[in-house]
Design an enzyme around this catalytic site. Structure first.
Site, PDB file in Angstrom:
ATOM      1  CB  THR A 299       4.038  -3.368   9.147  1.00 14.80           C
ATOM      2  OG1 THR A 299       3.289  -3.558   8.209  1.00 14.80           O
ATOM      3  CG2 THR A 299       3.496  -4.842  10.139  1.00 14.80           C
ATOM      4  CG  ASN A 300       3.374   0.108   5.554  1.00 16.06           C
ATOM      5  OD1 ASN A 300       2.746  -0.787   5.993  1.00 16.06           O
ATOM      6  ND2 ASN A 300       3.128   1.066   4.637  1.00 16.06           N
TER       7      ASN A 300
END
Length: 219
Positions: free
Chosen positions: A16-17
């Site tokens: 997610t990052n």
């Protein structure tokens, strides 16, 4: 939040990052769409996936790495602990990049440690960004060029957070900076393009109005 794509008994991270480490002529700069953690005086880390799991890992590793000045030893210690955790119960869903004044270490979700001589990238968009950095990274880059490359790469992945954190470590010390979303290179280019298009549109309207005035003056 961390999502999983399950195609076996073992979960795989849907990251997610994004985290990046880039070497330049006098040091290393880390960039992250999440937080950057200081492990010792000159060793910093950034993670992808679950922040809470990274905190558990680093808290458990703290006693072993607290006074350690060797980034390689720190990386191998964290990698061993991560591997041990995940071999037992797949407990910790995270991976890291570590950087000091002249070294970058990449630690995978499985605990594998690799030293990188030019750059490291993990997390969301890793395949595309790896190709991008292969083309754009140059040996002998200065700090400003390296920071610009980190920000451009993290702009390309489509930053969904409120901005990007960087930590540059070199012989002079450490410089930590937060870069808001609207200051990132791709975002600035998009804003500039919007203004260019707006000016072009206004010029078109102006030219059209002038032509109408000339037509009216002819009657």
């Amino acid at each position: 939040m961390c999502l999983f794509i399950v195609d076996s008994d073992e979960p795989h991270l849907s990251n997610t990052n994004t985290i990046i480490g880039i070497a330049y002529n006098d040091g290393v700069i880390l960039g992250s769409t999440d937080i950057i953690t200081q492990l010792s005086a000159n060793i910093f880390s950034c993670h992808y996936a679950l922040e809470a799991h990274t905190e558990i890992l680093l808290e458990d590793a703290h006693n072993f790495i607290r006074d350690q000045e060797s980034t390689m030893v720190v990386a191998e210690t964290i990698g061993t602990m991560l591997s041990t955790y995940n071999n037992k119960k797949n407990m910790l869903q995270t991976g890291l990049i570590l950087g000091d004044r002249n070294k970058i270490y990449e630690i995978s979700y499985g605990g594998v440690v690799m030293q990188k001589s030019n750059f490291a990238v993990e997390g969301y968009g890793v395949t595309y960004l790896n190709d991008f950095l292969e083309k754009e990274w140059k040996k002998g880059m200065n700090e400003e060029e390296a920071e610009e490359l980190v920000l451009k790469a993290l702009s390309l992945r489509g930053v969904s957070s409120c901005g990007v954190q960087t930590a540059s470590v070199n012989s002079k010390g450490v410089t930590r900076v937060f870069h808001p979303n609207d200051t990132l290179p791709i975002r600035q280019e998009a804003l500039e393009l919007e203004h260019v298009n707006e000016r072009a549109h206004l010029e078109c309207i102006r030219a059209h109005l002038i032509s109408l005035l000339k037509i009216n003056e002819g009657f």
